[in-house]
Write a protein that holds these residues in place. Structure first.
Motif, PDB file in Angstrom:
ATOM      1  N   VAL A 154     -14.437  -9.009 -15.759  1.00 14.06           N
ATOM      2  CA  VAL A 154     -14.641 -10.640 -15.569  1.00 14.06           C
ATOM      3  C   VAL A 154     -13.086 -11.371 -15.080  1.00 14.06           C
ATOM      4  N   TRP A 155     -12.712 -11.257 -16.642  1.00 17.75           N
ATOM      5  CA  TRP A 155     -12.214 -11.366 -16.863  1.00 17.75           C
ATOM      6  C   TRP A 155     -10.267 -11.377 -16.626  1.00 17.75           C
ATOM      7  N   TRP A 156     -10.877  -9.619 -16.380  1.00 19.07           N
ATOM      8  CA  TRP A 156      -9.835  -9.284 -15.780  1.00 19.07           C
ATOM      9  C   TRP A 156      -9.138  -9.632 -14.442  1.00 19.07           C
ATOM     10  N   ALA A 157     -10.562  -9.484 -13.362  1.00 16.27           N
ATOM     11  CA  ALA A 157     -10.465  -9.815 -12.500  1.00 16.27           C
ATOM     12  C   ALA A 157     -10.002 -11.961 -11.783  1.00 16.27           C
ATOM     13  N   VAL A 158     -10.233 -12.378 -12.661  1.00 18.20           N
ATOM     14  CA  VAL A 158      -9.719 -13.360 -12.902  1.00 18.20           C
ATOM     15  C   VAL A 158      -8.384 -14.173 -13.360  1.00 18.20           C
ATOM     16  N   ARG A 159      -7.755 -13.119 -14.377  1.00 18.53           N
ATOM     17  CA  ARG A 159      -6.520 -13.303 -14.448  1.00 18.53           C
ATOM     18  C   ARG A 159      -5.617 -12.372 -12.660  1.00 18.53           C
TER      19      ARG A 159
ATOM     20  N   VAL B 134      -2.632 -16.023  -6.935  1.00 13.15           N
ATOM     21  CA  VAL B 134      -2.507 -17.298  -6.766  1.00 13.15           C
ATOM     22  C   VAL B 134      -1.427 -17.870  -7.229  1.00 13.15           C
ATOM     23  N   GLY B 135      -0.768 -17.859  -8.425  1.00 14.71           N
ATOM     24  CA  GLY B 135       0.565 -18.230  -8.500  1.00 14.71           C
ATOM     25  C   GLY B 135       1.553 -17.380  -7.862  1.00 14.71           C
ATOM     26  N   VAL B 136       1.515 -16.262  -7.354  1.00 12.42           N
ATOM     27  CA  VAL B 136       2.812 -15.504  -6.564  1.00 12.42           C
ATOM     28  C   VAL B 136       2.846 -16.401  -5.772  1.00 12.42           C
ATOM     29  N   LEU B 137       2.062 -16.121  -4.603  1.00 11.79           N
ATOM     30  CA  LEU B 137       1.776 -16.683  -3.199  1.00 11.79           C
ATOM     31  C   LEU B 137       2.359 -18.704  -3.355  1.00 11.79           C
ATOM     32  N   TRP B 138       1.712 -19.052  -4.068  1.00 12.53           N
ATOM     33  CA  TRP B 138       2.506 -20.794  -4.609  1.00 12.53           C
ATOM     34  C   TRP B 138       3.944 -20.438  -4.755  1.00 12.53           C
TER      35      TRP B 138
ATOM     36  N   TYR C 128       1.554  -7.276  -2.110  1.00 16.90           N
ATOM     37  CA  TYR C 128       2.716  -6.750  -3.156  1.00 16.90           C
ATOM     38  C   TYR C 128       0.914  -7.091  -4.448  1.00 16.90           C
ATOM     39  N   VAL C 129       0.759  -8.260  -4.768  1.00 19.38           N
ATOM     40  CA  VAL C 129      -0.154  -8.866  -5.420  1.00 19.38           C
ATOM     41  C   VAL C 129      -1.627  -7.504  -5.139  1.00 19.38           C
ATOM     42  N   VAL C 130      -2.364  -6.652  -3.953  1.00 18.95           N
ATOM     43  CA  VAL C 130      -3.270  -6.715  -3.975  1.00 18.95           C
ATOM     44  C   VAL C 130      -2.538  -4.971  -4.999  1.00 18.95           C
ATOM     45  N   VAL C 131      -1.565  -4.448  -4.685  1.00 15.77           N
ATOM     46  CA  VAL C 131      -0.697  -3.151  -5.174  1.00 15.77           C
ATOM     47  C   VAL C 131      -0.554  -3.234  -6.198  1.00 15.77           C
ATOM     48  N   LEU C 132      -0.468  -4.042  -7.202  1.00 15.33           N
ATOM     49  CA  LEU C 132      -0.554  -4.221  -7.869  1.00 15.33           C
ATOM     50  C   LEU C 132      -1.944  -4.483  -9.304  1.00 15.33           C
TER      51      LEU C 132
END
Length: 335
Positions: free
Chosen positions: A4-9, A15-19, A289-293
């Motif tokens: 859960v913490w891994w998914a939250v991070r 979100v930070g990357v997209l912003w 890129y975020v999804v692949v990461l």
């Protein structure tokens, strides 16, 4: 709870990357010389009247302060309102739906081919002596620094013009994908081959490799069942970066081979100050890129479960193991 913490991070980081990407796009487009209102009306050659320009500036909020425009821009992106393309006069979502599959196919196929080339190179270099290792290393380094436009041009001259094996540009068939996929795959394969080869060399000296040889494991069996799993971990982590490199390389490759992907659309959008399309392409690329990461991180945890354990758990286990080895009541410095 650990997952859960891994998914939250991961979600917070995404979100930070997209912003950050949205902010960079907003600033970069406004630094391009020219009036965005004229771009909306068709460019400087449209000979639009002053009244038409003023009307467009008011309609699109271009007469508002920059901070207000920035807030409106982020608000629309947050609600997935990408708007209409200035250049194509079509909703950005429609354009992305048509062109994104082409770029994703190019990137995914390029990554798969790069991995195949890297594994073959790692096998040959570690099983055929020093000459093979030196030759493979030289070829890998050379491949990794090849520019896409140069490599694509060379492949066209050799395999399309001289030999006639494949078409020079995309023709909608499987043969038309051969040269574009090789163009994006070869530089990435150079990086992956060096990484996997180094991992295989390190794994060959490990205890599990010696035990497998003692059980009579063949060279191919040792490589495929034991060494490759260990050597693939750094390459898996590198694959996320490689995917980003493939998507960025698509801008050049799609132009060289006339592929109708988001790379060619991005070139048109930038030259015509088409901010909705630029923002849409940039955000979709960043999201991919975020999804692949995240997927690469997940695969790495599955391949090597030790990476999913927290540092505190590892430290605690190490302390417990040390205490058990010392025995009850025996001080740390006892001899």
């Amino acid at each position: 709870m650990r997952w859960v913490w891994w998914a939250v991070r991961r979600l917070a980081g995404g979100v930070g990357v997209l912003w950050a990407v949205a902010t960079i796009v907003f600033v970069a487009v406004r630094l391009i010389p020219g009036d965005p209102a004229l771009a909306i009306l068709g460019g400087p050659g449209s000979q639009a009247s002053a009244e038409a320009v003023a009307r467009v500036r008011h309609e699109y909020g271009l007469d508002q302060p920059v901070l207000v425009q920035y807030a409106v821009f982020l608000g629309r992106l947050a609600t997935l309102q990408l708007g209409d393309s200035y250049a194509f006069r079509t909703p950005v979502a429609t354009l992305l739906g048509q062109q994104l599959p082409v770029t994703l196919t190019l990137a995914v196929a390029g990554l798969v081919v790069a991995w195949v080339l890297a594994i073959v190179a790692a096998w040959w270099s570690t099983q055929r002596g020093r000459f093979a290792a030196g030759l493979t290393s030289a070829l890998s380094v050379t491949a990794s620094v090849m520019p896409h436009f140069w490599l694509g041009s060379v492949l066209i001259v050799v395999f399309a013009s001289a030999l006639g094996w494949v078409p020079a540009v995309s023709d909608g068939t499987a043969r038309g994908w051969v040269l574009p996929v090789l163009t994006v795959a070869v530089p990435v394969a150079g990086y992956l081959a060096e990484t996997v080869r180094d991992g295989v060399v390190d794994a060959q000296r490990s205890a599990f490799a010696l035990a497998a040889r003692g059980r009579g494991e063949t060279r191919l069996g040792l490589f495929s069942r034991h060494l490759l799993r260990h050597a693939a971990l750094p390459g898996i982590a590198l694959s996320a970066w490689a995917f980003g490199s493939l998507v960025s390389g698509a801008v050049v490759v799609e132009s060289v081979f006339a592929l109708p992907g988001i790379g060619r659309a991005l070139v048109t959008a930038v030259t015509q100050r088409d901010m909705p399309l630029v923002a849409g392409i940039a955000l979709v690329s960043a999201a991919a890129y975020v999804v692949v990461l995240a997927v690469a991180d997940l695969v790495e945890r599955v391949v090597d479960p030790r990476t999913s354990a927290g540092s505190s758990a590892r430290n605690g286990g190490a302390r417990g193991g040390t205490a058990r080895r010392r025995g009850p009541g025996r001080p740390a410095d006892a001899r």
